[in-house]
Enzyme design. Structure first.
Site, PDB file in Angstrom:
ATOM      1  N   TYR A   1      48.372  45.045  49.635  1.00 53.17           N
ATOM      2  CA  TYR A   1      48.154  44.401  50.718  1.00 53.17           C
ATOM      3  C   TYR A   1      49.052  43.487  51.066  1.00 53.17           C
ATOM      4  O   TYR A   1      49.419  42.673  50.170  1.00 53.17           O
ATOM      5  CB  TYR A   1      46.610  43.859  50.530  1.00 53.17           C
TER       6      TYR A   1
ATOM      7  N   LYS B   1      35.361  44.342  53.656  1.00 49.15           N
ATOM      8  CA  LYS B   1      35.667  45.632  54.184  1.00 49.15           C
ATOM      9  C   LYS B   1      34.443  46.518  53.603  1.00 49.15           C
ATOM     10  O   LYS B   1      33.343  46.468  54.088  1.00 49.15           O
ATOM     11  CB  LYS B   1      36.872  46.127  53.298  1.00 49.15           C
TER      12      LYS B   1
ATOM     13  N   ASP C   1      42.675  46.380  42.355  1.00 42.73           N
ATOM     14  CA  ASP C   1      41.977  46.114  43.578  1.00 42.73           C
ATOM     15  C   ASP C   1      41.437  47.279  43.978  1.00 42.73           C
ATOM     16  O   ASP C   1      42.211  48.158  44.433  1.00 42.73           O
ATOM     17  CB  ASP C   1      43.138  45.374  44.656  1.00 42.73           C
TER      18      ASP C   1
ATOM     19  N   ARG D   1      28.406  24.448  45.517  1.00 43.45           N
ATOM     20  CA  ARG D   1      29.862  25.063  45.327  1.00 43.45           C
ATOM     21  C   ARG D   1      29.527  25.401  43.875  1.00 43.45           C
ATOM     22  O   ARG D   1      30.343  26.537  43.773  1.00 43.45           O
ATOM     23  CB  ARG D   1      30.792  23.766  45.201  1.00 43.45           C
TER      24      ARG D   1
END
Ligand SMILES: Cc1ncc(COP(=O)(O)O)c(C=O)c1O
Length: 387
Positions: free
Chosen positions: A108, A205, A180, A56
């Protein structure tokens, strides 16, 4: 903490895309970074390990991706997450209850939902404003404002914010400037060079580019911010698995090539659509008719494959999206294959209808993610769908 390697900075972007953050694996000399599919690592003694204790916190495949994208963005540190939203959530939890964020109104839909429906409950406050105007953004800043959050170009209206002006504004008010960069990618836009403290990506993306994983990346320049993000990343644990990191890393190797083709196809299709009689408006920063075309030319070196069109009604939008054959009707964007979507009912359904209407995100708006196929085939597909 995953730091970009200094030696990578000397290379051009296409070289960094292929090599940054990785070298041939020492056991067999494999030229690609292996997938370290493990949850833990053997330790030699108490407190003595090879720098890896638990997956992790740290994983070599993830580190390679983090270094690679940090280098592409010109940042110092990279942090990978299990989704773009996981990265955005981490960045927003740098703040504390009572802090205020000025955010673009046309981000978004999932970003808006996280802020408006979840983080407000925990005591953060947000002003959603039109980030096309630096004056409007400046007016929204209060003594409690700690962060300026921009998406440019925005999803799906393709509006720009002036990165250099926003960077100056953020600096003069001592705000964290977050950008972003999912739509433009580091190939076409360099937010850190305009003063961004933090750059975000949905690696789902363009960075991955093949629609076969979900992930996020956060890149920072400041070491103090990197320490804080590392602490949140390992405490919250929204980390990606090594296989997804490997897929994203494979994607970034061809990012510069793919973006060139997305851009060439995007420009041709935007031009073709702007002279189509069934299309009322085309939103694409590469078109001279785009109100911010001059800014686009100044701060972007290409315009990419994302564009939206206004068809005038839900009925016409529905007809078009159900008729395309090469453009698949699907959520997401940035893959090699072309996609078509209806933002009002898909990606931006979480945005309140009144807010959607106010920014021109109508029921007749259709968004295209133009892929890298033969552009004449794509145009023929759109032509039959519109006719
Ligand atoms: C611009 C932008 N940022 C962030 C996200 C969220 O990324 P993810 O879906 O990987 O969580 C998306 C998703 O569509 C997006 O378009």
């Amino acid at each position: 903490m995953t730091k970009a390697r200094e030696q990578d900075a000397a290379f051009g972007l296409a070289t960094r895309a292929v090599h940054a953050g990785q070298e041939p694996e020492p056991l067999a000399g494999a030229v690609t970074m292996p997938i370290f599919q493990t949850s833990t690592y053997v330790q030699e003694a108490i407190g003595k390990n090879k720098g890896y204790d638990y997956a992790r916190t740290v994983n070599p495949t993830r580190q390679a991706l983090e270094r690679n994208v940090a280098s592409l963005e010109g940042g110092r540190h990279g942090f990978a997450f299990g989704s773009g939203m996981g990265g955005i959530h981490t960045v927003l939890t740098l703040l504390s209850a009572g802090d205020h964020v000025v955010c673009g109104e046309n981000v978004y839909g999932g970003t808006h939902r996280l802020m408006d429906k979840i983080l407000t409950r925990l005591g953060l406050t947000f002003s959603f404003v039109d980030t096309r105007s630096t004056e409007i953004v400046a007016k929204a800043i209060t003594p409690k404002t700690k962060m300026l959050f921009c998406e440019t170009p925005t999803n799906p209206m393709m509006r720009l914010c002036d990165l250099a002006a926003m960077g100056d504004l953020a600096r003069s008010h001592k705000l964290l400037f977050v950008v972003d960069n999912t739509f433009a990618t580091p190939v076409f836009q360099r937010p850190i060079e305009s003063g961004a403290d933090i750059v975000l990506h949905s690696t789902t993306k363009y960075l991955n580019g093949h629609s076969d994983m979900v992930g996020g990346l956060v890149i920072v320049t400041r070491d103090d911010l990197a320490e804080q993000i590392l602490f949140i990343q390992k405490s919250v644990g929204a980390v990606p698995g090594p296989m997804d990191c490997w897929l994203a890393l494979r994607g970034t190797k061809t990012l510069t090539l793919r973006m060139r083709q997305h851009d060439a196809n995007g420009r041709r299709i935007a031009e073709w659509l702007s002279s189509h009689k069934k299309v009322q408006q085309v939103f694409y920063p590469g078109l001279p008719s785009h109100p911010q075309h001059e800014l686009a030319k100044r701060q972007m070196s290409g315009f990419g494959g994302m564009l939206s069109i206004e068809l005038g009604s839900l009925e016409r939008a529905n007809q078009m999206v159900s008729r395309t054959r090469l453009f698949y009707l699907a959520e997401s964007l940035g893959g090699v294959e072309s996609l078509i979507g209806h933002p009002a009912s898909m990606t931006h359904a979480a945005v309140p209808p009144a807010m959607r209407q106010a920014m021109g995100l109508t029921d007749g708006l259709v968004r295209l993610s133009v892929g890298i196929e033969d552009v004449d085939d794509l145009i023929a597909d759109l032509d039959q769908a519109l006719s």
